[in-house]
Design a protein around this motif. Structure first.
Motif, short mmCIF file in Angstrom:
data_model
loop_
_atom_site.label_atom_id
_atom_site.label_comp_id
_atom_site.label_asym_id
_atom_site.label_seq_id
_atom_site.Cartn_x
_atom_site.Cartn_y
_atom_site.Cartn_z
N TRP A 173 10.43 16.82 8.48
CA TRP A 173 9.44 15.83 8.06
C TRP A 173 8.37 15.73 9.14
O TRP A 173 8.67 15.66 10.32
N LEU A 174 7.12 15.67 8.68
CA LEU A 174 5.99 15.52 9.58
C LEU A 174 5.08 14.44 9.03
O LEU A 174 5.14 14.10 7.84
N TYR A 175 4.22 13.91 9.90
CA TYR A 175 3.29 12.87 9.47
C TYR A 175 1.97 13.07 10.19
O TYR A 175 1.91 13.38 11.37
N GLY A 176 0.88 12.88 9.45
CA GLY A 176 -0.45 12.95 10.04
C GLY A 176 -1.52 12.61 9.03
O GLY A 176 -1.35 12.84 7.83
N TYR A 177 -2.60 12.02 9.49
CA TYR A 177 -3.75 11.71 8.64
C TYR A 177 -3.38 10.82 7.46
O TYR A 177 -3.95 10.92 6.39
N GLY A 178 -2.36 9.97 7.65
CA GLY A 178 -1.93 9.08 6.59
C GLY A 178 -1.08 9.75 5.53
O GLY A 178 -0.83 9.17 4.47
N VAL A 179 -0.62 10.97 5.79
CA VAL A 179 0.14 11.75 4.82
C VAL A 179 1.47 12.18 5.41
O VAL A 179 1.54 12.65 6.54
N GLY A 180 2.54 12.01 4.63
CA GLY A 180 3.84 12.54 5.01
C GLY A 180 4.00 13.92 4.43
O GLY A 180 3.62 14.18 3.28
N LEU A 181 4.52 14.84 5.21
CA LEU A 181 4.73 16.22 4.75
C LEU A 181 6.20 16.56 4.92
O LEU A 181 6.74 16.51 6.02
N HIS A 182 6.85 16.85 3.80
CA HIS A 182 8.27 17.19 3.81
C HIS A 182 8.41 18.68 3.53
O HIS A 182 7.98 19.18 2.49
N LEU A 183 9.01 19.40 4.47
CA LEU A 183 9.22 20.83 4.32
C LEU A 183 10.68 21.08 3.97
O LEU A 183 11.57 20.47 4.55
N MET B 206 0.84 -1.18 0.00
CA MET B 206 0.00 0.00 0.00
C MET B 206 0.88 1.25 0.00
O MET B 206 1.83 1.34 0.76
N LEU B 207 0.57 2.17 -0.85
CA LEU B 207 1.35 3.40 -0.94
C LEU B 207 0.84 4.43 0.07
O LEU B 207 -0.36 4.53 0.31
N LYS B 208 1.77 5.17 0.64
CA LYS B 208 1.42 6.26 1.54
C LYS B 208 1.91 7.55 0.91
O LYS B 208 3.08 7.66 0.57
N PRO B 209 1.03 8.52 0.73
CA PRO B 209 1.43 9.75 0.04
C PRO B 209 2.34 10.63 0.89
O PRO B 209 2.19 10.71 2.11
N ASN B 210 3.30 11.27 0.23
CA ASN B 210 4.15 12.29 0.83
C ASN B 210 4.09 13.52 -0.06
O ASN B 210 4.09 13.40 -1.29
N PHE B 211 4.03 14.67 0.55
CA PHE B 211 4.02 15.93 -0.18
C PHE B 211 5.21 16.75 0.27
O PHE B 211 5.54 16.77 1.46
N THR B 212 5.86 17.43 -0.66
CA THR B 212 7.00 18.27 -0.35
C THR B 212 6.66 19.71 -0.69
O THR B 212 6.16 19.98 -1.78
N PHE B 213 6.95 20.62 0.25
CA PHE B 213 6.69 22.03 0.04
C PHE B 213 7.90 22.84 0.47
O PHE B 213 8.52 22.54 1.50
N ARG B 214 8.21 23.85 -0.31
CA ARG B 214 9.23 24.82 0.09
C ARG B 214 8.56 25.86 0.97
O ARG B 214 7.41 26.24 0.74
N CYS B 215 9.27 26.31 1.98
CA CYS B 215 8.73 27.33 2.87
C CYS B 215 9.85 28.25 3.32
O CYS B 215 11.01 27.86 3.36
N ARG B 216 9.50 29.48 3.63
CA ARG B 216 10.51 30.48 4.02
C ARG B 216 11.12 30.17 5.38
O ARG B 216 12.29 30.43 5.61
N ASP B 217 10.33 29.66 6.32
CA ASP B 217 10.79 29.41 7.69
C ASP B 217 10.35 27.99 8.08
O ASP B 217 9.19 27.77 8.43
N VAL B 218 11.27 27.05 8.01
CA VAL B 218 10.95 25.64 8.26
C VAL B 218 10.41 25.44 9.68
O VAL B 218 9.39 24.78 9.88
#
Length: 109
Positions: free
Chosen positions: A41-51, A1-13
């Motif tokens: 890296w953060l995780y929640g609601y089945g989603v990985g979030l990479h800043l 099963m795949l788990k989604p990850n999203f990557t976002f650039r941000c000014r202040d990590v």
């Protein structure tokens, strides 16, 4: 099963990671130490979030742009509760409304 990850650039990590964790309930997770650039890296609601530190492309704090890179959430509570929490935390936000087939959706940025 795949788990989604999203990557976002941000000014202040650190500030962005704090926002996702304290306001939206994401948890900080271990990020590979071999990365030689600022990020979190953060995780929640089945989603990985990479800043990643950097200026976000195609983003504006003045208007909601549905074509910009973004991660969205549908909330089970009312819009009033979301706005009250944002105001309580002194977070500036914008609202936009989208109507389709008689259904009104309010977006908050």
């Amino acid at each position: 099963m795949l788990k989604p990850n999203f990557t976002f650039r941000c000014r202040d990590v650190a500030k962005t990671a704090e926002w996702y964790s304290s306001l939206l309930g994401f948890s900080m997770i271990k990020r590979p130490a071999s990365f030689d650039f600022d990020g979190a890296w953060l995780y929640g609601y089945g989603v990985g979030l990479h800043l990643i530190a950097g200026h976000p492309p195609h983003a504006s704090r003045d208007v909601i742009n549905p074509k910009a890179d973004h991660l969205s959430f549908a909330c089970e509570c009312g819009l009033e509760e979301v706005e009250a929490l944002l105001k309580y935390r002194n977070i500036e936000y914008k609202k936009a409304h989208v109507e389709e087939g008689g259904i009104l959706v309010t977006q908050v940025l």
